[in-house]
Design an enzyme around this catalytic site. Structure first.
Site, PDB file in Angstrom:
ATOM      1  N   GLY A 133      43.861  31.874  27.856  1.00 49.99           N
ATOM      2  CA  GLY A 133      42.757  33.119  27.968  1.00 49.99           C
ATOM      3  C   GLY A 133      42.311  33.146  29.539  1.00 49.99           C
ATOM      4  N   TYR A 134      42.226  32.973  30.144  1.00 55.10           N
ATOM      5  CA  TYR A 134      42.193  33.627  31.557  1.00 55.10           C
ATOM      6  C   TYR A 134      40.888  34.815  31.828  1.00 55.10           C
ATOM      7  CZ  TYR A 134      43.516  28.098  32.129  1.00 55.10           C
ATOM      8  OH  TYR A 134      43.274  26.930  31.834  1.00 55.10           O
ATOM      9  N   SER A 135      42.239  35.348  32.234  1.00 59.17           N
ATOM     10  CA  SER A 135      42.104  36.395  33.268  1.00 59.17           C
ATOM     11  C   SER A 135      41.527  37.204  32.195  1.00 59.17           C
ATOM     12  CB  SER A 135      43.654  37.008  33.655  1.00 59.17           C
ATOM     13  OG  SER A 135      44.366  35.887  34.475  1.00 59.17           O
ATOM     14  N   GLU A 144      47.701  22.355  36.549  1.00 54.88           N
ATOM     15  CA  GLU A 144      48.519  24.474  36.114  1.00 54.88           C
ATOM     16  C   GLU A 144      49.511  24.557  37.114  1.00 54.88           C
ATOM     17  OE1 GLU A 144      46.018  27.856  35.424  1.00 54.88           O
ATOM     18  OE2 GLU A 144      48.107  28.583  35.560  1.00 54.88           O
ATOM     19  N   THR A 154      46.983  32.725  43.224  1.00 52.92           N
ATOM     20  CA  THR A 154      47.536  33.404  43.945  1.00 52.92           C
ATOM     21  C   THR A 154      47.614  33.385  45.699  1.00 52.92           C
ATOM     22  OG1 THR A 154      45.795  34.925  44.710  1.00 52.92           O
ATOM     23  CG2 THR A 154      47.072  36.020  43.214  1.00 52.92           C
ATOM     24  N   GLU A 172      46.668  34.060  48.662  1.00 51.92           N
ATOM     25  CA  GLU A 172      45.592  34.205  49.408  1.00 51.92           C
ATOM     26  C   GLU A 172      44.842  33.180  49.053  1.00 51.92           C
ATOM     27  OE1 GLU A 172      47.213  36.730  48.147  1.00 51.92           O
ATOM     28  OE2 GLU A 172      48.008  37.442  50.360  1.00 51.92           O
TER      29      GLU A 172
END
Ligand SMILES: Cc1cc2nc3c(=O)[nH]c(=O)nc-3n(C[C@H](O)[C@H](O)[C@H](O)COP(=O)(O)OP(=O)(O)OC[C@H]3O[C@@H](n4cnc5c(N)ncnc54)[C@H](O)[C@@H]3O)c2cc1C
Length: 702
Positions: A442-444, A558, A682, A684
């Site tokens: 539950g990060y984003s 991760e 991502t 980037e």
């Protein structure tokens, strides 16, 4: 790198730094013949060049020396002289040339008795050339130096005289010539890697010093990201060259791949560095142009690099197009057997129907066999063998087994094992390893994705408890998990990274609501809502307001890239399909694409292995992890697109459609691949990490 190799590198690096500075490289450009410094060649002799090529130095040692000479653009024929010396020694023909003679190799076959544009041909005393069915050593008829040329190299055309000494004839001549070519490719690849590393350094140095708009240009993302991409290509090329040098002698395929990767890395690094220098890079006064010209010139000696791609395709075709089977081991056989038995078509169909990339029956079988703990330390019931974990992932991904549940649960369990409380370590971790429960992430949040530290989900003290309110996006597997690893804000007034606290919240806690979200790959993720969710102190992980420290540990776990195993699977499925079709694998455009996939696959594998090796040594491979994640995910996207296109209109057919090529796997992977460049940071974000933490560029303006 072994200690001996490191010592060799240091010795030659300091020699070339001292004796072959840019001024001397420039002076050699205007010498006649151009591109050769006779005094430097004599000095190199005192360090054992090229004699050490036959006096105990391995091919791997020679790549180290070639890389250092490439780094310094040393105007002496290190590669050619070493390759020639090895050949003459191999054939017992060293006595055919006087001691101290400079012998070079014509890397392209002679035509009608003429070897054209021979590297170092303008300064050599003798040349080894393939003349029809004969491999010969010729001393005579050297033409004038060919000038001017792209890189001011001592090239000359040689006419093979009747007095040429035959070294081998017929098949033996061709086999030796192939070997000469392979060694030349390998060592030139190493020299190109050296060139690329130095060109990149020049770009980084310039981008750090040069200011525009009041800031260093290296803080512009456009500059950072281009250099990060190049740094990744150069790292991969260096690893491929190193691997090819230590592979068994017959591995022309590994050499060809390494050479292709090095030619690309050198071109891109020198091109990017030149560009970063702006107008100044175009000025002869700046050294980067020396690198730019040689990055193209050295490979052109062998011919059009595109022909090398075709050659790699031929080599791959001879090996059946797919990578060789990994080395057998008892553990791999056990895993493979269990996975084959437990990951049935019904399991895969269940995943397809539900979008849930997890299967409890498979998961429990893996746990019961002790495989889930395989990569864990012995204290946790594991085998303390990091390779075991790689084997497990390899075998699961190879068949497309559903592993998302294991992926998130394992990374949280590893984090808890390091920084969790007693209950979390004593109860939760063992249940994860026993395959009883899953943990989701539950990060984003709606307004914090890449900027994950901007989380606003609130956790407030209420007596001895905490009360949590907020919303999380993309909580994958929340509908199967027993816990959510929840990033919350506990101090809204503190700086962003300091007011966060991590919790491990049981999903059955009242106040949690789950809404499914369907994605492009037809995989299910979720939005999770938290309304007055009450948890005890025991749910907290780490310190109050110390959530970012916990995140840093978790984020490291991760970045375990499984994309390369996925790419391996895509390639195998594609080849499996293509071999049933008439003439597909004969089409040059298909063969070129498969050659590209092969380079990408092995480069990604090498980057992943480097990351794993550093982890195993107890390092925190942040930059290596970012390079592996960035490269592998983007390679998967590129390769899936390229292979899907080969299918033409049939590529439209998805799983379940009659006659879908490769059972629709390529169509499915084409969609799935996109998310690998997004989740777990991502592309980037990875480029930013490589640029700032790897290359040391100034912090980007955000
Ligand atoms: C299928 C799926 C499953 C997921 N599973 C989970 C999960 O289980 N748990 C969880 O917490 N999250 C999960 N995520 C969320 C994922 O981690 C985020 O989507 C990702 O971190 C990007 O955040 P975002 O979507 O808000 O995009 P944004 O951060 O808004 O990014 C949008 C674009 O802007 C670019 N960008 C953002 N910041 C920068 C910057 N500083 N410099 C340059 N470019 C930038 C990004 O690269 C991207 O291209 C999942 C996502 C997907 C799609």
């Amino acid at each position: 790198m072994t200690d001996d190799a490191a010592a060799l590198r240091d010795a030659f690096r300091s020699f070339f730094a001292r004796e072959s500075p840019p001024d001397r490289v420039r002076a050699a450009e205007t010498a006649r013949p151009p591109g050769f410094d006779a005094a430097l060649w004599a000095q190199a002799g005192t360090l054992g060049l090229p004699a050490l090529a036959v006096e105990g130095a391995t091919l791997a040692d020679l790549t180290v020396i070639a890389e250092e000479s490439g780094r310094a653009l040393a105007p002496i024929p290190v590669v050619e002289s070493v390759v020639a010396a090895r050949l003459l020694d191999r054939l017992g023909a060293a006595g055919s040339v006087p001691a101290g003679a400079l012998v070079t190799v014509a890397v392209r076959p002679a035509l009608d008795g003429v070897a054209s544009l021979v590297p170092a041909g303008a300064v050599a005393d003798a040349v080894v050339a393939l003349d029809g069915e004969r491999l010969v050593l010729t001393h005579g008829n050297r033409g004038d130096p060919v000038t001017p040329t792209l890189a001011a190299a001592p090239l000359a055309t040689w006419t093979i005289t009747p007095a040429a000494v035959p070294l081998a004839v017929g098949a033996a001549a061709h086999a030796e010539f192939e070997r000469v070519g392979d060694e030349w490719r390998l060592l030139t690849g190493a020299a190109l890697v050296g060139l690329a590393r130095r060109a990149l350094e020049l770009g980084v140095d310039y981008a750090t010093a040069r200011h525009q708009f009041g800031v260093p240009i290296g803080s512009f993302q456009a500059i950072q990201h281009r250099l990060a991409d190049v740094a990744t290509l150069v790292a991969a090329a260096g690893l491929l060259v190193g691997d090819a040098a230590t592979a068994d002698a017959a591995s022309s395929t590994a050499v060809c791949r390494a050479y292709l990767a090095a030619t690309r890395a050198a071109r891109d690094a020198a091109g990017a560095s030149l560009h970063v220098h702006g107008g100044y890079g175009f000025m002869v006064e700046y050294d980067v142009q020396l690198y730019f010209r040689r990055a193209a010139a050295w490979p052109l000696v062998l011919g059009d690099p595109a022909s090398e791609r075709a050659r790699l395709a031929d080599l791959l075709a001879a090996d059946g197009w797919v990578p060789p089977e990994p080395p057998p081991s008892a553990f791999r056989s056990q895993v493979r057997e269990l996975v084959a038995d437990a990951c049935t078509p019904a399991v895969l169909e269940g995943v397809e129907a539900s979008g849930t990339v997890h299967d409890w029956s498979l998961h429990r079988r893996l746990a019961d066999a002790g495989f889930l703990a395989a990569g864990w330390p012995a204290d946790w019931g594991g085998q303390a063998d990091p390779a075991a974990e790689g084997v497990l992932w390899d075998e699961l991904e190879r068949v497309g087994a559903p592993t998302d549940g294991w992926g998130t649960s394992d990374l949280v369990a590893r984090t808890l094992a390091l920084v969790g409380g007693d209950d979390q370590r004593g109860e939760v971790v063992p249940r994860v390893l026993a395959g009883e429960i899953l943990i989701c992430l539950g990060y984003s949040e709606p307004d914090s994705g890449s900027d994950v530290a901007a989380a606003t989900t609130r956790a407030e003290r209420d007596g001895d408890d905490w009360v949590i309110n907020g919303q999380k996006m993309f909580t994958t597997l929340a509908h199967e998990a027993a816990y959510v690893f929840l990033l919350t804000r506990t101090d809204p007034d503190a700086p962003k990274h300091r007011g966060l606290t991590m919790f491990l919240v049981p999903m059955e806690t009242p106040g949690i609501e789950i809404t499914p979200v369907w994605t492009l790959s037809r995989e299910r993720t979720n939005i999770t809502y938290y309304s007055d969710v009450r948890v005890s102190e025991a749910a907290r992980v780490g310190e109050i307001d110390g959530g970012w420290d916990v995140m840093r540990v978790a984020l490291t776990f991760e970045r375990n890239p499984t994309m390369i195993a996925e790419l391996d699977r895509v390639l195998r499925r594609f080849v499996g399909w293509a071999t049933t079709q008439p003439a597909v694998l004969d089409r040059p455009s298909v063969r070129d694409r498969l050659a590209d996939v092969s380079v990408d696959l092995e480069a990604g594998r090498a980057l992943g292995a480097e990351m794993a090796a550093r982890s195993a040594r107890g390092e925190l491979p942040v930059v290596e992890g970012s390079m592996a994640k960035l490269f592998s995910s983007e390679a998967l996207v590129r390769s899936c697109a390229a292979l899907l296109d080969v299918l033409g209109a049939d590529g439209l057919l998805a799983r379940g459609a009659p006659d879908a090529p490769a059972h629709g796997e390529l169509e499915a992977m084409y969609r799935h691949a996109q998310v690998t460049t997004i989740r777990a940071g991502t592309s980037e974000i990875q480029r930013g990490i490589i640029a700032e933490r790897g290359l040391g560029l100034p912090r980007a303006g955000r």
